[in-house]
Design a protein around this motif. Structure first.
Motif, PDB file in Angstrom:
ATOM      1  N   ASP A 137       0.819  -1.196   0.000  1.00  0.00           N
ATOM      2  CA  ASP A 137       0.000   0.000   0.000  1.00  0.00           C
ATOM      3  C   ASP A 137       0.863   1.259   0.000  1.00  0.00           C
ATOM      4  N   VAL A 138       1.338   1.635  -1.173  1.00  0.00           N
ATOM      5  CA  VAL A 138       2.157   2.833  -1.312  1.00  0.00           C
ATOM      6  C   VAL A 138       1.993   3.344  -2.749  1.00  0.00           C
ATOM      7  N   ALA A 139       1.997   4.665  -2.889  1.00  0.00           N
ATOM      8  CA  ALA A 139       1.888   5.240  -4.236  1.00  0.00           C
ATOM      9  C   ALA A 139       2.856   6.410  -4.316  1.00  0.00           C
ATOM     10  N   PRO A 140       3.443   6.624  -5.496  1.00  0.00           N
ATOM     11  CA  PRO A 140       4.310   7.794  -5.617  1.00  0.00           C
ATOM     12  C   PRO A 140       3.490   9.082  -5.527  1.00  0.00           C
ATOM     13  N   ASP A 141       4.064  10.101  -4.901  1.00  0.00           N
ATOM     14  CA  ASP A 141       3.410  11.407  -4.880  1.00  0.00           C
ATOM     15  C   ASP A 141       3.556  12.078  -6.233  1.00  0.00           C
ATOM     16  N   TYR A 142       4.682  11.807  -6.884  1.00  0.00           N
ATOM     17  CA  TYR A 142       4.949  12.307  -8.234  1.00  0.00           C
ATOM     18  C   TYR A 142       5.553  11.166  -9.025  1.00  0.00           C
ATOM     19  N   ASN A 143       5.055  10.960 -10.235  1.00  0.00           N
ATOM     20  CA  ASN A 143       5.589   9.895 -11.083  1.00  0.00           C
ATOM     21  C   ASN A 143       5.676  10.431 -12.509  1.00  0.00           C
ATOM     22  N   CYS A 144       6.740  10.055 -13.209  1.00  0.00           N
ATOM     23  CA  CYS A 144       6.894  10.564 -14.578  1.00  0.00           C
ATOM     24  C   CYS A 144       6.110   9.754 -15.604  1.00  0.00           C
ATOM     25  N   PHE A 145       6.208   8.432 -15.557  1.00  0.00           N
ATOM     26  CA  PHE A 145       5.537   7.604 -16.570  1.00  0.00           C
ATOM     27  C   PHE A 145       4.936   6.342 -15.959  1.00  0.00           C
ATOM     28  N   ASP A 146       3.678   6.065 -16.293  1.00  0.00           N
ATOM     29  CA  ASP A 146       3.089   4.757 -15.984  1.00  0.00           C
ATOM     30  C   ASP A 146       3.496   3.815 -17.097  1.00  0.00           C
ATOM     31  N   ILE A 147       3.954   2.615 -16.733  1.00  0.00           N
ATOM     32  CA  ILE A 147       4.322   1.657 -17.780  1.00  0.00           C
ATOM     33  C   ILE A 147       3.643   0.313 -17.544  1.00  0.00           C
ATOM     34  N   GLU A 148       3.620  -0.490 -18.596  1.00  0.00           N
ATOM     35  CA  GLU A 148       3.030  -1.825 -18.522  1.00  0.00           C
ATOM     36  C   GLU A 148       3.988  -2.752 -17.781  1.00  0.00           C
ATOM     37  N   ASN A 149       3.511  -3.938 -17.529  1.00  0.00           N
ATOM     38  CA  ASN A 149       4.333  -4.913 -16.838  1.00  0.00           C
ATOM     39  C   ASN A 149       5.347  -5.570 -17.779  1.00  0.00           C
ATOM     40  N   GLU A 150       6.410  -4.802 -18.075  1.00  0.00           N
ATOM     41  CA  GLU A 150       7.482  -5.330 -18.914  1.00  0.00           C
ATOM     42  C   GLU A 150       8.795  -4.952 -18.252  1.00  0.00           C
ATOM     43  N   PHE A 151       9.817  -5.771 -18.445  1.00  0.00           N
ATOM     44  CA  PHE A 151      11.093  -5.469 -17.794  1.00  0.00           C
ATOM     45  C   PHE A 151      11.873  -4.478 -18.644  1.00  0.00           C
ATOM     46  N   VAL A 152      12.186  -3.353 -18.038  1.00  0.00           N
ATOM     47  CA  VAL A 152      12.854  -2.278 -18.777  1.00  0.00           C
ATOM     48  C   VAL A 152      14.253  -1.998 -18.226  1.00  0.00           C
ATOM     49  N   VAL A 153      15.111  -1.490 -19.097  1.00  0.00           N
ATOM     50  CA  VAL A 153      16.487  -1.154 -18.710  1.00  0.00           C
ATOM     51  C   VAL A 153      16.874   0.185 -19.327  1.00  0.00           C
ATOM     52  N   ILE A 169      15.037   4.456 -22.211  1.00  0.00           N
ATOM     53  CA  ILE A 169      14.456   3.296 -21.521  1.00  0.00           C
ATOM     54  C   ILE A 169      14.017   2.313 -22.599  1.00  0.00           C
ATOM     55  N   GLY A 170      14.580   1.113 -22.527  1.00  0.00           N
ATOM     56  CA  GLY A 170      14.237   0.096 -23.515  1.00  0.00           C
ATOM     57  C   GLY A 170      13.606  -1.113 -22.854  1.00  0.00           C
ATOM     58  N   ILE A 171      12.786  -1.820 -23.630  1.00  0.00           N
ATOM     59  CA  ILE A 171      12.215  -3.074 -23.128  1.00  0.00           C
ATOM     60  C   ILE A 171      13.221  -4.183 -23.432  1.00  0.00           C
ATOM     61  N   LEU A 172      13.616  -4.883 -22.369  1.00  0.00           N
ATOM     62  CA  LEU A 172      14.610  -5.938 -22.525  1.00  0.00           C
ATOM     63  C   LEU A 172      13.968  -7.166 -23.178  1.00  0.00           C
ATOM     64  N   LYS A 173      14.698  -7.755 -24.128  1.00  0.00           N
ATOM     65  CA  LYS A 173      14.177  -8.974 -24.760  1.00  0.00           C
ATOM     66  C   LYS A 173      14.065 -10.074 -23.713  1.00  0.00           C
ATOM     67  N   ARG A 174      12.968 -10.781 -23.736  1.00  0.00           N
ATOM     68  CA  ARG A 174      12.745 -11.860 -22.769  1.00  0.00           C
ATOM     69  C   ARG A 174      13.863 -12.893 -22.771  1.00  0.00           C
ATOM     70  N   GLU A 175      14.370 -13.183 -23.959  1.00  0.00           N
ATOM     71  CA  GLU A 175      15.407 -14.232 -24.050  1.00  0.00           C
ATOM     72  C   GLU A 175      16.652 -13.890 -23.238  1.00  0.00           C
ATOM     73  N   VAL A 176      16.856 -12.591 -22.954  1.00  0.00           N
ATOM     74  CA  VAL A 176      18.040 -12.185 -22.187  1.00  0.00           C
ATOM     75  C   VAL A 176      17.920 -12.656 -20.735  1.00  0.00           C
ATOM     76  N   TYR A 177      16.712 -12.559 -20.168  1.00  0.00           N
ATOM     77  CA  TYR A 177      16.582 -12.988 -18.771  1.00  0.00           C
ATOM     78  C   TYR A 177      15.928 -14.349 -18.599  1.00  0.00           C
ATOM     79  N   GLU A 178      15.478 -14.914 -19.672  1.00  0.00           N
ATOM     80  CA  GLU A 178      14.872 -16.239 -19.549  1.00  0.00           C
ATOM     81  C   GLU A 178      15.824 -17.364 -19.977  1.00  0.00           C
ATOM     82  N   SER A 179      17.005 -16.970 -20.491  1.00  0.00           N
ATOM     83  CA  SER A 179      17.943 -18.021 -20.945  1.00  0.00           C
ATOM     84  C   SER A 179      18.842 -18.472 -19.802  1.00  0.00           C
TER      85      SER A 179
END
Ligand code: IMP
Ligand code: MG
Length: 179
Positions: A137-153, A169-179
């Motif tokens: 139960d916590v929310a940012p008081d200020y946030n720049c961007f809402d994003i989807e549930n994807e792993f970003v770097v 900010i890029g979306i990391l390819k799944r194969e990078v963390y799933e291999s």
């Protein structure tokens, strides 16, 4: 674009203008005050340095290193303080600057800790918010961007300590963390 990224989610221009916009909003709130700006290392470094340069109020800088993650992409559910603040937060107006809020575990715990230590106020500023993933139960008081549930770097964010230096900010390819 880095070969391990699937696509760019936020480019340098988008980051620059939105970070400025949010920083100016935060700045307006602290006129006449002298907040302690706490950066959560290491993910927030680039956001932090861009953010503070838009503040006109006098600020003091401090940093914490905490971890709830090992090298994976799933929270381990245990907050460890690896480096604590140098400053005493008692009576201070604290601004926590964090790269991303995911489950909310890190920020829920940190905010409670700083209030327990007597901070006069604790405001949370985040670059990214994965709303869908919230478990605490916590929310940012200020946030720049809402994003989807994807792993970003990039722009400070890592996977296994890599990619922090990417200027976007890029979306990391799944194969990078799933291999
Ligand atoms: P929370 O405690 O679950 O809210 O997780 C917050 C921390 O998880 C952040 O400070 C990041 O270090 C890490 N994290 C969550 N999602 C991502 C992501 O997509 N990329 C990189 N790090 C992430
Ligand atoms: Mg982090």
């Amino acid at each position: 674009m880095h070969k391990d990224c699937e696509r760019i989610l936020l480019n340098e221009d988008e980051l620059r203008s939105r970070v400025k916009e949010v920083a100016l909003e935060v700045d307006a709130r602290y006129q006449g005050k002298r907040p302690l700006v706490v950066g959560i290392l290491k993910g927030s470094i680039i956001f932090y340095s861009d953010f503070i340069r838009h503040l006109s109020c006098p600020v003091e800088l401090d940093f914490m290193v905490v971890s709830s993650y090992g090298s994976g992409t799933v929270s381990s559910g245990k907050l460890r303080i690896k480096k604590d603040l140098d400053k005493d937060v008692a009576g201070r107006d604290v601004i926590i600057v964090e790269d991303i809020i995911d489950s909310g575990f890190t920020l829920a715990n940190l905010k409670a800790l700083l209030l327990e230590r007597g901070a006069a106020s604790v405001v949370i500023v985040t670059l990214l918010n994965k709303k869908e993933r919230r478990e605490y139960d916590v929310a940012p008081d200020y946030n720049c961007f809402d994003i989807e549930n994807e792993f970003v770097v990039g722009y400070g964010l890592d996977y296994d300590e890599r990619y922090r230096n990417l200027p976007y900010i890029g979306i990391l390819k799944r194969e990078v963390y799933e291999s």
